[in-house]
Every structure is written in C-alpha cells, then in structure tokens.
Motif scaffolding. Sequence first.
Motif, PDB file in Angstrom:
ATOM      1  N   PRO A 143       1.246  -0.845   0.282  1.00 53.56           N
ATOM      2  CA  PRO A 143      -0.416  -0.277  -0.062  1.00 53.56           C
ATOM      3  C   PRO A 143       1.128   1.359  -0.118  1.00 53.56           C
ATOM      4  N   GLY A 144       0.404   2.433  -0.883  1.00 51.44           N
ATOM      5  CA  GLY A 144       0.827   3.596  -0.899  1.00 51.44           C
ATOM      6  C   GLY A 144       2.547   3.644  -1.030  1.00 51.44           C
ATOM      7  N   SER A 145       2.640   2.916  -1.614  1.00 53.15           N
ATOM      8  CA  SER A 145       4.158   2.391  -2.360  1.00 53.15           C
ATOM      9  C   SER A 145       4.003   3.257  -4.121  1.00 53.15           C
ATOM     10  N   TYR A 146       5.196   4.649  -3.513  1.00 51.28           N
ATOM     11  CA  TYR A 146       5.120   5.411  -5.198  1.00 51.28           C
ATOM     12  C   TYR A 146       5.567   4.688  -6.939  1.00 51.28           C
ATOM     13  N   TRP A 147       6.994   4.010  -6.157  1.00 54.14           N
ATOM     14  CA  TRP A 147       7.248   3.341  -7.508  1.00 54.14           C
ATOM     15  C   TRP A 147       7.149   2.182  -8.196  1.00 54.14           C
ATOM     16  N   GLY A 148       6.662   1.089  -6.950  1.00 55.60           N
ATOM     17  CA  GLY A 148       6.082   0.340  -7.083  1.00 55.60           C
ATOM     18  C   GLY A 148       6.267  -0.917  -6.073  1.00 55.60           C
ATOM     19  N   GLU A 149       5.949  -2.199  -6.089  1.00 58.01           N
ATOM     20  CA  GLU A 149       6.630  -3.078  -5.669  1.00 58.01           C
ATOM     21  C   GLU A 149       7.922  -3.737  -5.776  1.00 58.01           C
ATOM     22  N   PRO A 150       9.344  -3.401  -5.006  1.00 57.84           N
ATOM     23  CA  PRO A 150       8.726  -4.142  -3.901  1.00 57.84           C
ATOM     24  C   PRO A 150       8.990  -2.488  -2.718  1.00 57.84           C
ATOM     25  N   GLU A 151       9.556  -1.395  -3.447  1.00 57.83           N
ATOM     26  CA  GLU A 151       9.612   0.014  -3.041  1.00 57.83           C
ATOM     27  C   GLU A 151       8.702   0.288  -1.218  1.00 57.83           C
ATOM     28  N   ALA A 152       8.911   1.529  -0.737  1.00 57.73           N
ATOM     29  CA  ALA A 152       8.300   0.753   0.389  1.00 57.73           C
ATOM     30  C   ALA A 152       7.174   1.752   0.131  1.00 57.73           C
ATOM     31  N   GLY A 153       6.290   1.894   0.726  1.00 53.96           N
ATOM     32  CA  GLY A 153       5.148   2.664   0.503  1.00 53.96           C
ATOM     33  C   GLY A 153       4.650   3.946   2.019  1.00 53.96           C
ATOM     34  N   ILE A 154       3.636   4.552   1.803  1.00 60.21           N
ATOM     35  CA  ILE A 154       3.241   5.627   2.898  1.00 60.21           C
ATOM     36  C   ILE A 154       1.818   5.695   2.301  1.00 60.21           C
ATOM     37  N   ILE A 155       1.447   6.041   4.516  1.00 61.19           N
ATOM     38  CA  ILE A 155       0.452   6.376   4.216  1.00 61.19           C
ATOM     39  C   ILE A 155       0.059   6.729   6.041  1.00 61.19           C
ATOM     40  N   GLY A 156      -0.440   8.261   5.800  1.00 62.98           N
ATOM     41  CA  GLY A 156      -0.458   8.926   7.302  1.00 62.98           C
ATOM     42  C   GLY A 156       1.159   8.379   7.994  1.00 62.98           C
ATOM     43  N   PRO A 157       0.699   8.026   9.076  1.00 66.38           N
ATOM     44  CA  PRO A 157       1.870   7.519   9.815  1.00 66.38           C
ATOM     45  C   PRO A 157       2.418   6.561   9.992  1.00 66.38           C
ATOM     46  N   THR A 158       2.050   5.752   8.879  1.00 61.17           N
ATOM     47  CA  THR A 158       2.311   4.505   8.272  1.00 61.17           C
ATOM     48  C   THR A 158       3.840   3.945   7.329  1.00 61.17           C
ATOM     49  N   VAL A 159       4.711   3.148   7.217  1.00 59.46           N
ATOM     50  CA  VAL A 159       5.402   2.798   5.986  1.00 59.46           C
ATOM     51  C   VAL A 159       5.177   1.215   6.063  1.00 59.46           C
TER      52      VAL A 159
END
Length: 157
Positions: free
Chosen positions: A41-57
């Motif tokens: 969820p929230g991955s800007y570049w797509g997997e396997p890159e990390a995603g962010i939504i609110g205070p959650t990585v």
Amino acid sequence: MHTPSDRDVLCLRDVAFADAAALLARHGLELVAVPDGEPIPGSYWGEPEAGIIGPTVYVRGDTPVHSMLHEACHLIVLPPERRAQVHTDATDSVAEEDATCYLQIVLAGRLPGVGSERLMADMDAWGYTYRLGSTRAWFEQDAEDARAWLTARGLLL
C-alpha cells in the motif's frame, strides 16, 4: 543503466524487523510488514519499494532498506499535520527531498546491521544520482543545504 535487483542491496528480510520498527517508532511512525507477494500500500514507485500512508510505512521482505528509510524520512521531515494527510507521495520541494536523502543516511547509522556506508553503497547500486557522482560524495561534500534544513527543524541531533 543498471537495473538493480533486491539481491544487489540490503533488504528488510536481511535485518531485524524489530530494530527497524523501533527506529521508526522513535519518530512517531509505524512499520507494517506486508506478506510476500502482496501489493505494498502507498508505494509510489511500485513493488518492492516501501509505501507510506499517514504515519505508516509499509514494507515486504524484499523491500530495500534504503527504500524503507527514504519513505520514513519523507514522513519525518513533515510537520505532524501534513504527515497525517500523506498518501503515497510526500514531497513537495527539492529541499524536502534533499533533507530526506540526508536523513536516511544518518538513520542508517542507527540501524543495527546496516550503517551509513552500506546504505550509501546501496543507494548508488539502486540508481540514486548526484552531481558529484556518488551518494557518499554528495553526503560529505555537497549536502550543506540539506544539513542546514534538518538542523533548523531540530531533526539532526
């Protein structure tokens, strides 16, 4: 251009998840593990890159450590009211992006089994580019603005 694989860089599966979660928690963030093969969820570049939504990585085992730290640092540099509104894309300025890159290197030095040197090598392997030719050269010789930006906000101790 080299297209790196997750085997070229240190990934979350290579470090203690509890250590990474504790590091982020010190900055008011939550680290959430996504099962392998599931979308992040929230991955800007797509997997396997990390995603962010609110205070959650959000991360998976194959998420590069540099990606987790980079996305976390995007949130750390934001004031709390902006952090709460983030979904996928947190940057709105070059100054914030530079501060994020600098801070991720600093925080890597506080993450057992990683360290700033390894993170800078991984950033180079992944394709980060800087006008001096390497992440280390930028960090040591060309990042005065990023350091000043972080210092002015009390983010470098």
